[in-house]
Scaffold this motif. Sequence first.
Motif, short mmCIF file in Angstrom:
data_model
loop_
_atom_site.label_atom_id
_atom_site.label_comp_id
_atom_site.label_asym_id
_atom_site.label_seq_id
_atom_site.Cartn_x
_atom_site.Cartn_y
_atom_site.Cartn_z
N THR A 22 0.87 -1.18 0.00
CA THR A 22 0.00 0.00 0.00
C THR A 22 0.90 1.22 0.00
O THR A 22 1.96 1.23 0.64
CB THR A 22 -0.97 0.00 1.21
OG1 THR A 22 -1.85 1.12 1.09
CG2 THR A 22 -0.25 0.05 2.53
N MET A 23 0.52 2.22 -0.78
CA MET A 23 1.32 3.44 -0.88
C MET A 23 0.42 4.65 -0.75
O MET A 23 -0.74 4.62 -1.15
CB MET A 23 2.03 3.49 -2.24
CG MET A 23 3.04 2.41 -2.43
SD MET A 23 3.80 2.47 -4.06
CE MET A 23 4.72 3.98 -3.94
N GLU A 24 0.98 5.70 -0.20
CA GLU A 24 0.27 6.98 -0.11
C GLU A 24 1.29 8.08 -0.32
O GLU A 24 2.42 7.99 0.16
CB GLU A 24 -0.37 7.11 1.26
CG GLU A 24 -1.19 8.37 1.42
CD GLU A 24 -1.92 8.42 2.75
OE1 GLU A 24 -2.24 9.55 3.16
OE2 GLU A 24 -2.16 7.38 3.35
N TRP A 25 0.91 9.10 -1.08
CA TRP A 25 1.80 10.23 -1.27
C TRP A 25 0.98 11.47 -1.58
O TRP A 25 -0.15 11.40 -2.01
CB TRP A 25 2.85 9.97 -2.32
CG TRP A 25 2.34 9.81 -3.72
CD1 TRP A 25 2.33 10.77 -4.69
CD2 TRP A 25 1.77 8.66 -4.30
NE1 TRP A 25 1.79 10.27 -5.85
CE2 TRP A 25 1.42 8.96 -5.62
CE3 TRP A 25 1.49 7.37 -3.84
CZ2 TRP A 25 0.83 8.05 -6.48
CZ3 TRP A 25 0.90 6.47 -4.69
CH2 TRP A 25 0.59 6.81 -5.99
N LEU A 26 1.61 12.60 -1.35
CA LEU A 26 1.00 13.89 -1.62
C LEU A 26 1.54 14.41 -2.94
O LEU A 26 2.76 14.59 -3.08
CB LEU A 26 1.32 14.88 -0.49
CG LEU A 26 0.92 16.32 -0.76
CD1 LEU A 26 -0.61 16.44 -0.78
CD2 LEU A 26 1.52 17.25 0.27
N ILE A 27 0.66 14.64 -3.88
CA ILE A 27 1.05 15.23 -5.15
C ILE A 27 0.60 16.68 -5.12
O ILE A 27 -0.59 16.96 -5.14
CB ILE A 27 0.41 14.49 -6.35
CG1 ILE A 27 0.80 13.02 -6.33
CG2 ILE A 27 0.81 15.17 -7.65
CD1 ILE A 27 0.08 12.18 -7.36
N PRO A 28 1.53 17.63 -5.01
CA PRO A 28 1.12 19.02 -4.95
C PRO A 28 0.44 19.46 -6.25
O PRO A 28 0.82 19.02 -7.34
CB PRO A 28 2.43 19.79 -4.74
CG PRO A 28 3.52 18.81 -4.74
CD PRO A 28 2.97 17.45 -4.96
N ALA A 29 -0.55 20.32 -6.13
CA ALA A 29 -1.27 20.80 -7.32
C ALA A 29 -0.32 21.45 -8.31
O ALA A 29 -0.54 21.38 -9.52
CB ALA A 29 -2.36 21.78 -6.90
N THR A 30 0.77 22.04 -7.82
CA THR A 30 1.73 22.69 -8.71
C THR A 30 2.47 21.68 -9.60
O THR A 30 3.05 22.06 -10.61
CB THR A 30 2.76 23.49 -7.90
OG1 THR A 30 3.39 22.61 -6.96
CG2 THR A 30 2.11 24.64 -7.17
N ALA A 31 2.43 20.39 -9.25
CA ALA A 31 3.09 19.37 -10.07
C ALA A 31 2.21 18.91 -11.23
O ALA A 31 2.67 18.21 -12.12
CB ALA A 31 3.46 18.16 -9.20
#
Length: 85
Positions: A22-31
Amino acid sequence: SIIAFPEKTMPRAGRKTPRGWTMEWLIPATALREADLKPGRVLGFELQVDTGTNVFYHWANDDPRIRPSTHPSAWGEIMLGAPRD
């Protein structure tokens, strides 16, 4: 194009589970380029995990003859949820 983001820009975590990973990450809107980011919006998405060798794992694409970075039709889809407080 494929862009590597440092941990401080795109924090992520993963752990082994009885059924795999299982993975979780934050993808910033700027990316994200030109994305209409609203809950319920469906986006094309692919994840590539590099092993440091010639072996790569992909989330949606299971055809080794296709290079997902240049074939968006091989991507999966994700649906955006509502922000959490």
